[in-house]
Motif scaffolding. Structure first.
Motif, short mmCIF file in Angstrom:
data_model
loop_
_atom_site.label_atom_id
_atom_site.label_comp_id
_atom_site.label_asym_id
_atom_site.label_seq_id
_atom_site.Cartn_x
_atom_site.Cartn_y
_atom_site.Cartn_z
N CYS A 229 0.87 -1.19 0.00
CA CYS A 229 0.00 0.00 0.00
C CYS A 229 0.89 1.23 0.00
N ASN A 230 1.13 1.82 -1.16
CA ASN A 230 2.11 2.90 -1.26
C ASN A 230 1.56 4.18 -1.86
N SER A 231 0.26 4.41 -1.70
CA SER A 231 -0.34 5.65 -2.20
C SER A 231 -1.28 6.21 -1.14
N THR A 232 -1.33 7.53 -1.03
CA THR A 232 -2.27 8.15 -0.10
C THR A 232 -3.55 8.59 -0.78
N THR A 233 -3.59 8.51 -2.11
CA THR A 233 -4.73 9.07 -2.84
C THR A 233 -5.53 8.05 -3.66
N GLU A 234 -4.88 7.01 -4.15
CA GLU A 234 -5.56 6.09 -5.06
C GLU A 234 -6.40 5.07 -4.29
N THR A 236 -6.87 1.85 -4.09
CA THR A 236 -6.24 0.60 -4.50
C THR A 236 -6.69 -0.54 -3.59
N CYS A 239 -4.46 -1.33 -0.33
CA CYS A 239 -4.59 -0.63 0.95
C CYS A 239 -5.76 -1.18 1.77
N ARG A 316 -2.10 3.70 5.13
CA ARG A 316 -1.26 4.54 4.28
C ARG A 316 -0.29 5.36 5.12
N THR A 321 4.15 13.38 3.49
CA THR A 321 3.40 14.64 3.59
C THR A 321 3.89 15.45 4.78
#
Length: 423
Positions: A229-234, A236, A239, A316, A321
């Motif tokens: 899990c390497n996105s904060t927005t998608e 997926t 996550c 995430r 950030t």
């Protein structure tokens, strides 16, 4: 009317921004022009401001007499419409409930003693806010105001766009960011919870053999899922899967833990402090009427929580950030009560040591020192440049409730753009 608000963002608010937030000085610039009207509803006077450019509205009551009763101090409570069916609560009240009292008393250590404060119930469905909630995670909530880290990052992004003339709006001068017992990085904090469970200040929650088995399960199941899990927005599936995998591991070991309040392990599961009497008070019809509330108060909302869980928001990492915010030069304080097991200080300390900025190497290697109030040790801290860490002794999740005098001292120092320091 929030009793405590442990995390904070400090901003220098221009008159034009105040016009948007409280409907004041509405004719100071054409881009902030709007219509202002006054209505009396059920004996309560409401001021309504409609912003011409965006169609946003603010509906508020001034000096309701609820909570804030200090002569000469103004209080506003009401709603800010952030969309056609989305109404966020703006409220302000420096009070506390002492000894399970059914009504509040003034808190001499309220942050209102030092600064003007705005408390926001957001996402939609929390506190007194209401409407159709479109938020599914931290990043999507930031434009409407939510998690301080993402909120600060969003402010800085918008300010950069204004500077580059790609956005026509008013800059918000962000001064400081403070986060109390936050959740920053699941990879770090899932693991550190096990360490906290064995080695916290007060008593072991589990023994070492159970902790070893817990670590093994975390390493085999939870960690690989988190790494994917390497996105904060998608949105997926990785996550959401990580959320499920880690929850399964945590749940499988929960039976080994004693009965305790996760927000303060010194207390039993039915914790007496902070008292829950405030919920009944906020849902009193007379209070709802006085402050202009349009729905009952919701302390914990499943309707808000479920989309966050499905999005895998807690899996995430927000360290990149947070690192960007520190790198921007804003004064940042990461602090934690040492009796909280929800977002324990072991995980907070490990997370702050992983923040990347110009002082990273010095910060991570620097030893903590006693943080004192009037010469009495109240915690341990360290500061390098614009980043400070503080572990607060004898405090659960809501530091301003457990250690109000310490919290006010820390708040004052941070708003002065200084590293925190003992007194």
């Amino acid at each position: 009317m929030l009793i405590q608000f442990p995390s904070f963002l400090a901003v220098s608010v221009l008159a034009s921004l105040a016009a948007q937030v409280l409907g004041l000085n509405i004719l100071q610039g054409s881009e902030f022009a709007g219509k202002r009207s006054v209505e009396e509803r059920d004996g309560v006077v409401h001021t309504i401001f409609e912003h011409d450019a965006t169609g946003a509205t603010i509906d508020y009551v001034k000096n309701s007499g609820i909570c804030e009763t200090t002569p000469g101090v103004n209080q506003y409570s009401g709603y800010f419409s952030v969309g056609k069916y989305e109404h966020v609560v703006l409220e302000n009240g420096p009070c506390q409930f002492y000894n399970n009292a059914s009504t509040p008393s003034l808190n001499p250590y309220s942050w209102n003693e030092y600064a003007n404060m705005i408390y926001v119930d957001e996402p939609i469905g929390t506190g007194f806010s209401y409407g159709n909630d479109t938020v599914v995670g931290t990043v999507s909530a930031a434009p409407f105001i939510l998690i301080p880290t993402e909120f600060a990052y969003y402010f800085e992004q918008q300010n950069a766009a204004i500077h580059n003339k790609s956005l026509h709006a008013e800059k918000i001068n962000l001064v400081a960011l403070g986060i109390n017992n936050g959740w920053y990085d699941a990879i770090i904090q899932e693991r550190e919870y096990i360490s906290f469970s064995v080695n916290n200040t007060y008593y072991p929650l589990i023994n070492t053999s159970i902790a070893d088995a817990y670590v093994a399960n975390y390493t085999a199941t939870c960690l690989p899922a988190l790494l994917a899990c390497n996105s904060t927005t998608e949105e997926t599936p990785q996550c959401h899967n990580a959320e499920q995998q880690c929850n399964t591991v945590d749940s499988s070991f929960s039976a080994y833990y004693p009965d305790f309040d996760p927000y303060d392990i010194r207390q039993p599961g039915s914790a007496p402090f902070p008292p829950e009497t405030y919920v009944n008070y906020l849902n009193d019809p007379a209070v709802l009427k006085a402050i202009g509330a349009k729905t009952n108060y919701s302390e914990c909302s499943d309707a808000v929580d479920v989309p966050f869980a499905q999005f895998g928001d807690g899996s995430r990492s927000f360290l990149p950030t947070l690192s960007s915010v520190v790198q921007s030069g804003i004064t940042v304080l990461i602090w934690a009560g040492d009796a909280d097991a929800v977002c324990d200080w072991f995980g907070g300390f490990a997370s702050v040591n992983a923040i990347e900025y110009s002082g990273s190497a010095e910060f991570s290697s620097k030893a903590v020192q006693n943080y004192t109030l009037g010469g009495v040790a109240k915690g341990t801290y360290k500061s390098v440049g614009n980043l400070s860490w503080l572990r607060v002794f004898a405090s659960g999740h809501e530091v301003p409730a457990f250690q109000p005098e310490v919290a006010l001292q820390v708040f004052k120092q941070t708003l002065q753009k200084k590293p925190i320091s003992p007194t």
